[in-house]
Design a protein around this motif. Structure first.
Motif, PDB file in Angstrom:
ATOM      1  N   THR A 191       0.662  -1.202  -0.030  1.00 40.90           N
ATOM      2  CA  THR A 191      -0.035  -0.061  -0.060  1.00 40.90           C
ATOM      3  C   THR A 191       0.919   1.220  -0.068  1.00 40.90           C
ATOM      4  O   THR A 191       0.559   2.272  -0.710  1.00 40.90           O
ATOM      5  CB  THR A 191      -0.936   0.068   1.088  1.00 40.90           C
ATOM      6  OG1 THR A 191      -1.779  -1.114   1.344  1.00 40.90           O
ATOM      7  CG2 THR A 191      -1.837   1.199   1.273  1.00 40.90           C
ATOM      8  N   ARG A 194       2.582   1.777  -3.512  1.00 40.97           N
ATOM      9  CA  ARG A 194       1.576   2.467  -4.539  1.00 40.97           C
ATOM     10  C   ARG A 194       1.364   4.021  -4.059  1.00 40.97           C
ATOM     11  O   ARG A 194       1.181   4.598  -5.088  1.00 40.97           O
ATOM     12  CB  ARG A 194      -0.015   1.787  -4.432  1.00 40.97           C
ATOM     13  CG  ARG A 194      -0.853   2.270  -5.450  1.00 40.97           C
ATOM     14  CD  ARG A 194      -1.930   0.867  -5.649  1.00 40.97           C
ATOM     15  NE  ARG A 194      -2.579   0.746  -4.437  1.00 40.97           N
ATOM     16  CZ  ARG A 194      -3.662   1.550  -3.873  1.00 40.97           C
ATOM     17  NH1 ARG A 194      -4.066   2.513  -4.692  1.00 40.97           N
ATOM     18  NH2 ARG A 194      -4.305   1.121  -2.648  1.00 40.97           N
ATOM     19  N   THR A 195       1.132   4.395  -2.872  1.00 40.09           N
ATOM     20  CA  THR A 195       1.333   5.694  -2.513  1.00 40.09           C
ATOM     21  C   THR A 195       2.584   6.318  -3.025  1.00 40.09           C
ATOM     22  O   THR A 195       2.317   7.610  -3.522  1.00 40.09           O
ATOM     23  CB  THR A 195       1.111   5.753  -0.909  1.00 40.09           C
ATOM     24  OG1 THR A 195      -0.071   5.211  -0.338  1.00 40.09           O
ATOM     25  CG2 THR A 195       1.058   7.511  -0.725  1.00 40.09           C
ATOM     26  N   ASP A 248      -0.795   2.615 -11.396  1.00 39.06           N
ATOM     27  CA  ASP A 248      -1.428   2.568 -10.217  1.00 39.06           C
ATOM     28  C   ASP A 248      -2.691   1.144 -10.245  1.00 39.06           C
ATOM     29  O   ASP A 248      -2.572   0.493  -9.273  1.00 39.06           O
ATOM     30  CB  ASP A 248      -2.417   3.634  -9.822  1.00 39.06           C
ATOM     31  CG  ASP A 248      -3.160   3.601  -8.554  1.00 39.06           C
ATOM     32  OD1 ASP A 248      -2.613   3.767  -7.522  1.00 39.06           O
ATOM     33  OD2 ASP A 248      -4.366   3.328  -8.587  1.00 39.06           O
ATOM     34  N   ALA A 249      -3.045   0.950 -11.496  1.00 36.79           N
ATOM     35  CA  ALA A 249      -3.973  -0.165 -11.700  1.00 36.79           C
ATOM     36  C   ALA A 249      -3.073  -1.648 -11.540  1.00 36.79           C
ATOM     37  O   ALA A 249      -3.635  -2.552 -10.714  1.00 36.79           O
ATOM     38  CB  ALA A 249      -4.788  -0.245 -12.782  1.00 36.79           C
ATOM     39  N   ARG A 252      -2.119  -1.857  -7.845  1.00 28.76           N
ATOM     40  CA  ARG A 252      -3.356  -2.065  -7.101  1.00 28.76           C
ATOM     41  C   ARG A 252      -3.737  -3.743  -7.415  1.00 28.76           C
ATOM     42  O   ARG A 252      -4.028  -4.309  -6.398  1.00 28.76           O
ATOM     43  CB  ARG A 252      -4.616  -1.143  -7.498  1.00 28.76           C
ATOM     44  CG  ARG A 252      -5.818  -1.642  -6.796  1.00 28.76           C
ATOM     45  CD  ARG A 252      -7.037  -0.726  -7.350  1.00 28.76           C
ATOM     46  NE  ARG A 252      -6.628   0.753  -7.360  1.00 28.76           N
ATOM     47  CZ  ARG A 252      -6.917   1.448  -6.288  1.00 28.76           C
ATOM     48  NH1 ARG A 252      -7.378   1.100  -5.065  1.00 28.76           N
ATOM     49  NH2 ARG A 252      -6.676   2.644  -6.288  1.00 28.76           N
ATOM     50  N   GLU A 255      -1.218  -5.808  -5.180  1.00 28.66           N
ATOM     51  CA  GLU A 255      -1.550  -5.408  -3.976  1.00 28.66           C
ATOM     52  C   GLU A 255      -2.897  -6.362  -3.414  1.00 28.66           C
ATOM     53  O   GLU A 255      -2.950  -6.993  -2.513  1.00 28.66           O
ATOM     54  CB  GLU A 255      -1.751  -4.130  -3.677  1.00 28.66           C
ATOM     55  CG  GLU A 255      -2.323  -3.901  -2.175  1.00 28.66           C
ATOM     56  CD  GLU A 255      -2.719  -2.484  -1.897  1.00 28.66           C
ATOM     57  OE1 GLU A 255      -3.226  -2.097  -0.918  1.00 28.66           O
ATOM     58  OE2 GLU A 255      -2.712  -1.596  -2.857  1.00 28.66           O
ATOM     59  N   SER A 256      -3.825  -5.969  -4.404  1.00 30.59           N
ATOM     60  CA  SER A 256      -5.016  -6.976  -4.105  1.00 30.59           C
ATOM     61  C   SER A 256      -4.728  -8.702  -4.241  1.00 30.59           C
ATOM     62  O   SER A 256      -5.207  -9.480  -3.317  1.00 30.59           O
ATOM     63  CB  SER A 256      -6.115  -6.687  -5.105  1.00 30.59           C
ATOM     64  OG  SER A 256      -7.378  -7.483  -5.011  1.00 30.59           O
TER      65      SER A 256
END
Length: 268
Positions: A191, A194-195, A248-249, A252, A255-256
């Protein structure tokens, strides 16, 4: 279960495309349809798309500059982002291990994070020079802070029972940190990564605007401003948004996947 997940993805894609179509329709009505604004003030979707196609796959001597700008900016941001990840991981680990460092540095990093990235550009120019290294400095700084804070916080929030289990199985010291605690903290670390990407990408464009250089998206924005080419400015903004959203996708989705493997998130 697989059909249900596939249906949910298609529904989400449908609503996203529908929203995009609605935005473009309203945009067209305001410009070409009702002509509420002159073309040189607010260009139509067709004019902006012409700038995008001209800059990406044109064949003339002045064509393809947007593609070259994308290549240059991606090279800079990926270099800065990878360096920021490396430094942030190291500093975050040290902060989690040594409380005096954590109590001191975390406050400074939080304060620095509240400062807009564009404010560091004049310092970078004066300290490093009007060159590409100044851009990388701003990108690294903006990407480093979120990942360092995320790593430190994630390791401190690892449940004590996991640490006890690791010690029971014979792990200790650095081995406990790297093989037990860090894997347990990985979802929160991702997370933060990604930030850090979003911070680094925004810092890059802001720095490129003020530190003019060949082949950059910031330079394309500046060219559009200097030539009063609003279509080029909007086309460059569109490209910046698409690239940032795509990266970002990807992050994400990764991460998911990790959160699902850890049992922290249910697959939809």
């Amino acid at each position: 279960m697989g059909l249900r997940r596939s249906g949910a993805r298609w529904r989400a894609a449908f609503w996203q495309l529908l929203g995009m179509a609605l935005i473009v329709t309203v945009w067209w009505l305001v410009t070409d349809g009702l002509k509420l604004y002159p073309a040189y003030v607010f260009p139509s979707p067709g004019a902006v798309w012409a700038e995008v196609s001209y800059g990406l796959w044109g064949s003339g001597p002045q064509d393809g500059k947007l593609l070259a700008a994308i290549s240059g900016s991606l090279r800079r941001v990926l270099t800065g982002y990878l360096v920021a990840l490396f430094l942030g991981l190291g500093v975050g680990l040290l902060m989690s291990l040594w409380s005096p460092l954590r109590n001191t540095l975390s406050a400074y990093l939080t304060a620095l994070q509240s400062i807009p990235s564009i404010a560091f550009v004049p310092f970078a120019i004066l300290f490093i020079g009007l060159n590409e290294r100044a851009v990388l400095f701003v990108v690294i700084l903006e990407g480093f802070i979120p990942i360092a804070l995320a790593v430190s916080g994630a390791l401190l929030n690892v449940p004590p029972v996991i640490q006890m289990a690791g010690r029971t199985l014979g792990a200790s010291g650095l081995n406990l940190l790297l093989r037990v605690m860090f894997p347990a903290a990985l979802p929160s670390v991702l997370t933060g990564a990604r930030t850090a990407w979003s911070f680094a990408w925004r810092a890059l464009v802001g720095a490129e605007l003020l530190i003019a250089g060949s082949r950059s998206l910031g330079e394309q924005l500046e060219i559009g401003r200097n030539t009063a080419n609003v279509a080029l400015v909007l086309a460059t903004i569109l490209v910046i948004g698409v690239i940032g959203g795509l990266f970002d996708a990807v992050l994400r989705a990764f991460e998911s996947r990790i959160r699902h493997d850890y049992g922290l998130e249910a697959r939809q």
